[in-house]
Design a protein around this motif. Structure first.
Motif, PDB file in Angstrom:
ATOM      1  N   ILE A  30       1.039  -1.121   0.012  1.00  0.00           N
ATOM      2  CA  ILE A  30       0.061  -0.116  -0.086  1.00  0.00           C
ATOM      3  C   ILE A  30       0.899   1.298   0.015  1.00  0.00           C
ATOM      4  O   ILE A  30       0.522   2.266  -0.714  1.00  0.00           O
ATOM      5  CB  ILE A  30      -0.999  -0.241   1.084  1.00  0.00           C
ATOM      6  CG1 ILE A  30      -2.010  -1.466   1.214  1.00  0.00           C
ATOM      7  CG2 ILE A  30      -1.593   1.338   1.409  1.00  0.00           C
ATOM      8  CD1 ILE A  30      -2.691  -1.318   2.306  1.00  0.00           C
ATOM      9  N   GLU A  31       2.186   1.305   0.759  1.00  0.00           N
ATOM     10  CA  GLU A  31       2.783   2.449   0.869  1.00  0.00           C
ATOM     11  C   GLU A  31       3.446   2.727  -0.471  1.00  0.00           C
ATOM     12  O   GLU A  31       3.642   3.607  -0.968  1.00  0.00           O
ATOM     13  CB  GLU A  31       4.040   2.058   1.970  1.00  0.00           C
ATOM     14  CG  GLU A  31       4.754   3.151   2.191  1.00  0.00           C
ATOM     15  CD  GLU A  31       4.250   4.325   2.709  1.00  0.00           C
ATOM     16  OE1 GLU A  31       4.715   5.633   2.486  1.00  0.00           O
ATOM     17  OE2 GLU A  31       3.235   4.394   3.326  1.00  0.00           O
ATOM     18  N   HIS A  32       3.895   1.611  -1.035  1.00  0.00           N
ATOM     19  CA  HIS A  32       4.590   1.624  -2.510  1.00  0.00           C
ATOM     20  C   HIS A  32       3.649   2.107  -3.548  1.00  0.00           C
ATOM     21  O   HIS A  32       4.048   3.089  -4.144  1.00  0.00           O
ATOM     22  CB  HIS A  32       5.240   0.380  -2.955  1.00  0.00           C
ATOM     23  CG  HIS A  32       6.607  -0.094  -2.334  1.00  0.00           C
ATOM     24  ND1 HIS A  32       7.278  -1.075  -2.498  1.00  0.00           N
ATOM     25  CD2 HIS A  32       7.101   0.617  -1.245  1.00  0.00           C
ATOM     26  CE1 HIS A  32       8.056  -1.127  -1.906  1.00  0.00           C
ATOM     27  NE2 HIS A  32       8.417  -0.079  -1.074  1.00  0.00           N
ATOM     28  N   GLN A  33       2.392   1.596  -3.453  1.00  0.00           N
ATOM     29  CA  GLN A  33       1.432   2.373  -4.359  1.00  0.00           C
ATOM     30  C   GLN A  33       1.010   3.605  -4.190  1.00  0.00           C
ATOM     31  O   GLN A  33       0.923   4.351  -5.078  1.00  0.00           O
ATOM     32  CB  GLN A  33       0.317   1.607  -4.116  1.00  0.00           C
ATOM     33  CG  GLN A  33      -0.972   1.720  -5.133  1.00  0.00           C
ATOM     34  CD  GLN A  33      -0.537   1.241  -6.581  1.00  0.00           C
ATOM     35  OE1 GLN A  33       0.093   0.177  -6.731  1.00  0.00           O
ATOM     36  NE2 GLN A  33      -1.140   2.075  -7.638  1.00  0.00           N
ATOM     37  N   ARG A  34       0.910   4.103  -2.815  1.00  0.00           N
ATOM     38  CA  ARG A  34       0.662   5.399  -2.419  1.00  0.00           C
ATOM     39  C   ARG A  34       1.865   6.427  -3.074  1.00  0.00           C
ATOM     40  O   ARG A  34       1.646   7.542  -3.535  1.00  0.00           O
ATOM     41  CB  ARG A  34       0.544   5.554  -0.925  1.00  0.00           C
ATOM     42  CG  ARG A  34       0.019   6.970  -0.447  1.00  0.00           C
ATOM     43  CD  ARG A  34      -0.157   6.890   0.826  1.00  0.00           C
ATOM     44  NE  ARG A  34       1.095   7.056   1.601  1.00  0.00           N
ATOM     45  CZ  ARG A  34       2.054   7.978   1.773  1.00  0.00           C
ATOM     46  NH1 ARG A  34       1.778   9.179   1.345  1.00  0.00           N
ATOM     47  NH2 ARG A  34       2.973   7.729   2.330  1.00  0.00           N
ATOM     48  N   LYS A  35       3.157   5.874  -2.840  1.00  0.00           N
ATOM     49  CA  LYS A  35       4.218   6.891  -3.306  1.00  0.00           C
ATOM     50  C   LYS A  35       4.159   6.864  -4.621  1.00  0.00           C
ATOM     51  O   LYS A  35       4.323   8.073  -5.354  1.00  0.00           O
ATOM     52  CB  LYS A  35       5.617   6.042  -2.618  1.00  0.00           C
ATOM     53  CG  LYS A  35       5.664   6.361  -1.185  1.00  0.00           C
ATOM     54  CD  LYS A  35       7.156   5.596  -0.931  1.00  0.00           C
ATOM     55  CE  LYS A  35       7.476   6.023   0.755  1.00  0.00           C
ATOM     56  NZ  LYS A  35       8.803   5.247   1.104  1.00  0.00           N
ATOM     57  N   ARG A  36       3.970   5.840  -5.559  1.00  0.00           N
ATOM     58  CA  ARG A  36       3.857   6.022  -6.806  1.00  0.00           C
ATOM     59  C   ARG A  36       2.744   6.532  -7.345  1.00  0.00           C
ATOM     60  O   ARG A  36       2.975   7.568  -8.490  1.00  0.00           O
ATOM     61  CB  ARG A  36       3.607   4.316  -7.469  1.00  0.00           C
ATOM     62  CG  ARG A  36       3.985   4.380  -8.727  1.00  0.00           C
ATOM     63  CD  ARG A  36       3.423   3.033  -9.454  1.00  0.00           C
ATOM     64  NE  ARG A  36       4.511   1.891  -8.820  1.00  0.00           N
ATOM     65  CZ  ARG A  36       4.209   1.028  -8.168  1.00  0.00           C
ATOM     66  NH1 ARG A  36       3.060   0.939  -7.575  1.00  0.00           N
ATOM     67  NH2 ARG A  36       5.158   0.306  -7.647  1.00  0.00           N
ATOM     68  N   THR A  37       1.662   6.737  -6.785  1.00  0.00           N
ATOM     69  CA  THR A  37       0.495   7.568  -7.181  1.00  0.00           C
ATOM     70  C   THR A  37       0.888   8.996  -6.865  1.00  0.00           C
ATOM     71  O   THR A  37       0.624   9.903  -7.806  1.00  0.00           O
ATOM     72  CB  THR A  37      -0.670   7.191  -6.381  1.00  0.00           C
ATOM     73  OG1 THR A  37      -1.116   5.806  -6.498  1.00  0.00           O
ATOM     74  CG2 THR A  37      -2.061   8.057  -6.679  1.00  0.00           C
ATOM     75  N   LEU A  38       1.612   9.319  -5.887  1.00  0.00           N
ATOM     76  CA  LEU A  38       1.676  10.729  -5.374  1.00  0.00           C
ATOM     77  C   LEU A  38       2.912  11.276  -6.446  1.00  0.00           C
ATOM     78  O   LEU A  38       2.934  12.322  -6.711  1.00  0.00           O
ATOM     79  CB  LEU A  38       2.548  10.943  -3.995  1.00  0.00           C
ATOM     80  CG  LEU A  38       1.550  10.675  -2.896  1.00  0.00           C
ATOM     81  CD1 LEU A  38       2.323  10.412  -1.547  1.00  0.00           C
ATOM     82  CD2 LEU A  38       0.389  11.764  -2.831  1.00  0.00           C
ATOM     83  N   LEU A  39       3.933  10.218  -6.809  1.00  0.00           N
ATOM     84  CA  LEU A  39       4.955  10.579  -7.462  1.00  0.00           C
ATOM     85  C   LEU A  39       4.289  10.964  -9.032  1.00  0.00           C
ATOM     86  O   LEU A  39       4.881  12.078  -9.950  1.00  0.00           O
ATOM     87  CB  LEU A  39       6.102   9.535  -7.941  1.00  0.00           C
ATOM     88  CG  LEU A  39       7.017   9.690  -8.916  1.00  0.00           C
ATOM     89  CD1 LEU A  39       7.969  10.908  -8.527  1.00  0.00           C
ATOM     90  CD2 LEU A  39       8.066   8.707  -8.962  1.00  0.00           C
ATOM     91  N   GLN A  40       3.476  10.298  -9.661  1.00  0.00           N
ATOM     92  CA  GLN A  40       2.595  10.568 -10.776  1.00  0.00           C
ATOM     93  C   GLN A  40       1.665  11.556 -10.720  1.00  0.00           C
ATOM     94  O   GLN A  40       1.775  12.684 -11.654  1.00  0.00           O
ATOM     95  CB  GLN A  40       1.748   9.231 -11.068  1.00  0.00           C
ATOM     96  CG  GLN A  40       2.583   8.041 -11.403  1.00  0.00           C
ATOM     97  CD  GLN A  40       1.465   6.843 -11.764  1.00  0.00           C
ATOM     98  OE1 GLN A  40       0.424   6.736 -11.412  1.00  0.00           O
ATOM     99  NE2 GLN A  40       2.064   5.579 -12.065  1.00  0.00           N
ATOM    100  N   ALA A  41       1.089  11.980  -9.568  1.00  0.00           N
ATOM    101  CA  ALA A  41       0.338  13.084  -9.476  1.00  0.00           C
ATOM    102  C   ALA A  41       1.079  14.253  -9.534  1.00  0.00           C
ATOM    103  O   ALA A  41       0.895  15.420 -10.124  1.00  0.00           O
ATOM    104  CB  ALA A  41      -0.394  13.132  -8.143  1.00  0.00           C
ATOM    105  N   ALA A  42       2.361  14.290  -8.788  1.00  0.00           N
ATOM    106  CA  ALA A  42       3.331  15.435  -8.764  1.00  0.00           C
ATOM    107  C   ALA A  42       3.970  15.904  -9.978  1.00  0.00           C
ATOM    108  O   ALA A  42       3.979  17.028 -10.721  1.00  0.00           O
ATOM    109  CB  ALA A  42       4.457  15.085  -7.716  1.00  0.00           C
TER     110      ALA A  42
END
Length: 203
Positions: A30-42
């Motif tokens: 979940i943490e890796h998925q959240r970081k990946r989503t945040l990176l894509q959003a950024a």
């Protein structure tokens, strides 16, 4: 060679098959998925930001160019209007000078002494009458007197004195207007004809 073949078979038996299964704990997943989503959003946000920044810069440059062109046009129009006003003023002055020269020529041809006329006008003006303006004309009547008086009686008295003068004739009251309540009196216009020198001498 036979020994090597057996060894390879044993390796194949103990080899872990490759699969796409993520063996990380659920929390890390979940943490890796959240970081990946945040990176894509950024990345998407930065892309949109720079896109809007480029559009804003382009619009600012376009507005600056338009404002500069508009200012230049206004400056040019103001300059042309100033030149037109100056030309109009010069034309009016030339016209006034021409009219003055024509009137002076008329006075000379008619043998009218303007200085003597002004002295006679001053002598015939009652003390309760104020001369506000004089207008010469080439046509008859050739002198218009604009003035102010405290009463109608003084205006009629002024008209009578002009008629009896050796310099004026045919004095006519052409306009009469009563002043306001705070300042009693009348504003008037009188027209007269200027007598020529030979006409004055014949009387």
């Amino acid at each position: 060679m036979k020994f090597s073949s057996k060894t390879n078979k044993k390796k194949k038996l103990f080899q872990i098959p490759k699969t796409g299964i993520n063996l990380l704990p659920p929390e890390l997943k979940i943490e890796h998925q959240r970081k990946r989503t945040l990176l894509q959003a950024a990345i998407l946000g930065l892309t949109i930001f720079f896109l809007f920044l480029l559009i804003a810069l382009w619009m600012a440059l376009a507005n600056y160019s338009l404002a500069s062109a508009l200012l230049q046009t206004k400056t040019q129009i103001a300059s042309e209007e100033s030149e037109t006003a100056q030309l109009k003023e010069i034309t009016q002055k030339v016209t006034q000078l021409n009219q003055t020269f024509k009137l002076l020529d008329l006075l000379d041809r008619e043998r009218i002494d303007w200085n003597a006329v002004l002295k006679e006008l001053s002598a015939t003006t009652p003390t309760q009458v104020q001369i506000m303006g004089l207008t010469l004309s080439k046509q008859t009547p050739n002198l218009t007197i604009n003035g102010r008086a405290v009463s109608l009686r003084e205006i009629l008295r002024f008209q009578t004195k002009l008629e009896s003068s050796s310099y004026f004739q045919n004095a006519t009251l052409t306009s009469l207007q009563q002043t306001g309540e705070k300042e009693s009196g009348y504003i008037f216009n009188l027209t007269v004809n200027l007598k020529k020198t030979n006409e004055r001498n014949s009387h």
